[in-house]
Design an enzyme around this catalytic site. Structure first.
Site, PDB file in Angstrom:
ATOM      1  N   LYS A 250      39.145  15.665  80.623  1.00 40.03           N
ATOM      2  CA  LYS A 250      40.016  16.816  80.891  1.00 40.03           C
ATOM      3  C   LYS A 250      39.224  18.093  81.146  1.00 40.03           C
ATOM      4  O   LYS A 250      39.524  18.843  82.063  1.00 40.03           O
ATOM      5  CB  LYS A 250      40.986  17.038  79.727  1.00 40.03           C
ATOM      6  N   HIS A 251      38.219  18.366  80.324  1.00 40.08           N
ATOM      7  CA  HIS A 251      37.505  19.646  80.386  1.00 40.08           C
ATOM      8  C   HIS A 251      36.090  19.525  80.941  1.00 40.08           C
ATOM      9  O   HIS A 251      35.668  20.332  81.753  1.00 40.08           O
ATOM     10  CB  HIS A 251      37.462  20.294  79.002  1.00 40.08           C
TER      11      HIS A 251
ATOM     12  N   PHE B 232      38.873  10.591  71.555  1.00 40.30           N
ATOM     13  CA  PHE B 232      38.946  12.053  71.541  1.00 40.30           C
ATOM     14  C   PHE B 232      37.872  12.636  72.461  1.00 40.30           C
ATOM     15  O   PHE B 232      38.143  13.507  73.287  1.00 40.30           O
ATOM     16  CB  PHE B 232      38.773  12.550  70.106  1.00 40.30           C
TER      17      PHE B 232
ATOM     18  N   HIS C 161      36.400  21.206  68.520  1.00 34.94           N
ATOM     19  CA  HIS C 161      37.520  20.660  69.285  1.00 34.94           C
ATOM     20  C   HIS C 161      37.098  20.459  70.736  1.00 34.94           C
ATOM     21  O   HIS C 161      37.399  19.440  71.326  1.00 34.94           O
ATOM     22  CB  HIS C 161      38.766  21.540  69.208  1.00 34.94           C
TER      23      HIS C 161
ATOM     24  N   GLN D 177      38.059  23.847  65.025  1.00 36.13           N
ATOM     25  CA  GLN D 177      39.271  23.754  64.213  1.00 36.13           C
ATOM     26  C   GLN D 177      38.902  23.492  62.760  1.00 36.13           C
ATOM     27  O   GLN D 177      37.864  22.921  62.467  1.00 36.13           O
ATOM     28  CB  GLN D 177      40.188  22.654  64.730  1.00 36.13           C
TER      29      GLN D 177
ATOM     30  N   HIS E  51      38.735  12.060  76.050  1.00 40.85           N
ATOM     31  CA  HIS E  51      39.739  13.025  76.498  1.00 40.85           C
ATOM     32  C   HIS E  51      39.088  14.372  76.822  1.00 40.85           C
ATOM     33  O   HIS E  51      39.360  14.971  77.871  1.00 40.85           O
ATOM     34  CB  HIS E  51      40.814  13.206  75.417  1.00 40.85           C
ATOM     35  N   GLU E  52      38.227  14.859  75.924  1.00 41.41           N
ATOM     36  CA  GLU E  52      37.586  16.158  76.133  1.00 41.41           C
ATOM     37  C   GLU E  52      36.705  16.138  77.383  1.00 41.41           C
ATOM     38  O   GLU E  52      36.690  17.092  78.153  1.00 41.41           O
ATOM     39  CB  GLU E  52      36.781  16.579  74.904  1.00 41.41           C
TER      40      GLU E  52
END
Length: 192
Positions: A118-119, A111, A61, A34, A114-115
């Site tokens: 989630k991924h 952050f 990102h 990003q 989260h990454e």
């Protein structure tokens, strides 16, 4: 008025590349970067990280497993929580290359958590936590988008550039096909 043939190179929010195909629990990865100024120019507010204002460059990102049908796995292993001690030697590089712009200001850990959760946990057949973050940082070094665009004469200067010229510049530099469906609502690149 926006047209498909040209965009104002001020708000390019997210650029996605198909980085490689795998025969795993998903079909491919999106490596998502990003532009800080663009993120901050959206309706979301933005806050610079506690480590300071990011460079005027694309920031990471994430690396997202995806399926060919447009869906994606997420939160695949709720027991595999983010452990910052596993990436302690990568933190300074991550703060530079993978800054958080979400408010309130932060150091990046939430952050990155989260990454990963989630991924990253959906790519455990390929990476452990450290391998996930190390691979993403290596991909950033290999796909210098700002330099690719500059080399093609595309700069964050308020001028209009065709979507095709942007795609071609990225493809020429990175060697991968740009998935135009990954473009977000505001197709501008803003100098920060």
């Amino acid at each position: 008025m926006k047209t498909k043939s040209s965009i104002l190179l001020k708000l390019l929010v997210v650029q996605c590349l198909v980085v490689f195909c795998v025969a795993q629990d998903f079909d491919f990865f999106y490596f998502v970067q990003q532009w800080p100024g663009s993120y901050c120019d959206t309706k979301r507010s933005c806050c610079y990280p506690t480590t300071g204002k990011p460079d005027s460059d694309f920031g990471i990102h994430g690396l997202w497993p995806n399926y060919n049908d447009g869906t994606y796995p997420s939160n695949c292993d709720s027991k595999n929580h983010f452990d910052k001690s596993k990436i302690s030697d990568l933190i300074s590089e991550m703060q530079e290359e993978w800054p958080t712009l979400a408010c309130p200001s932060a150091d990046g850990y939430s952050f990155w958590q989260h990454e990963w959760e989630k991924h990253g946990t959906c790519s455990e057949s390929i990476f452990d936590e450290r391998g996930y973050f190390k691979t993403v940082l290596a991909l950033k070094q290999k796909s210098n988008l700002l330099q690719a665009l500059k080399s093609a004469g595309i700069r964050p200067d308020g001028k209009k550039y065709s979507v095709e010229s942007i795609k071609e510049a990225i493809k020429e530099s990175v060697g991968k096909v740009y998935r135009s469906s990954a473009w977000c609502t505001n197709n501008k690149l803003l100098d920060t």
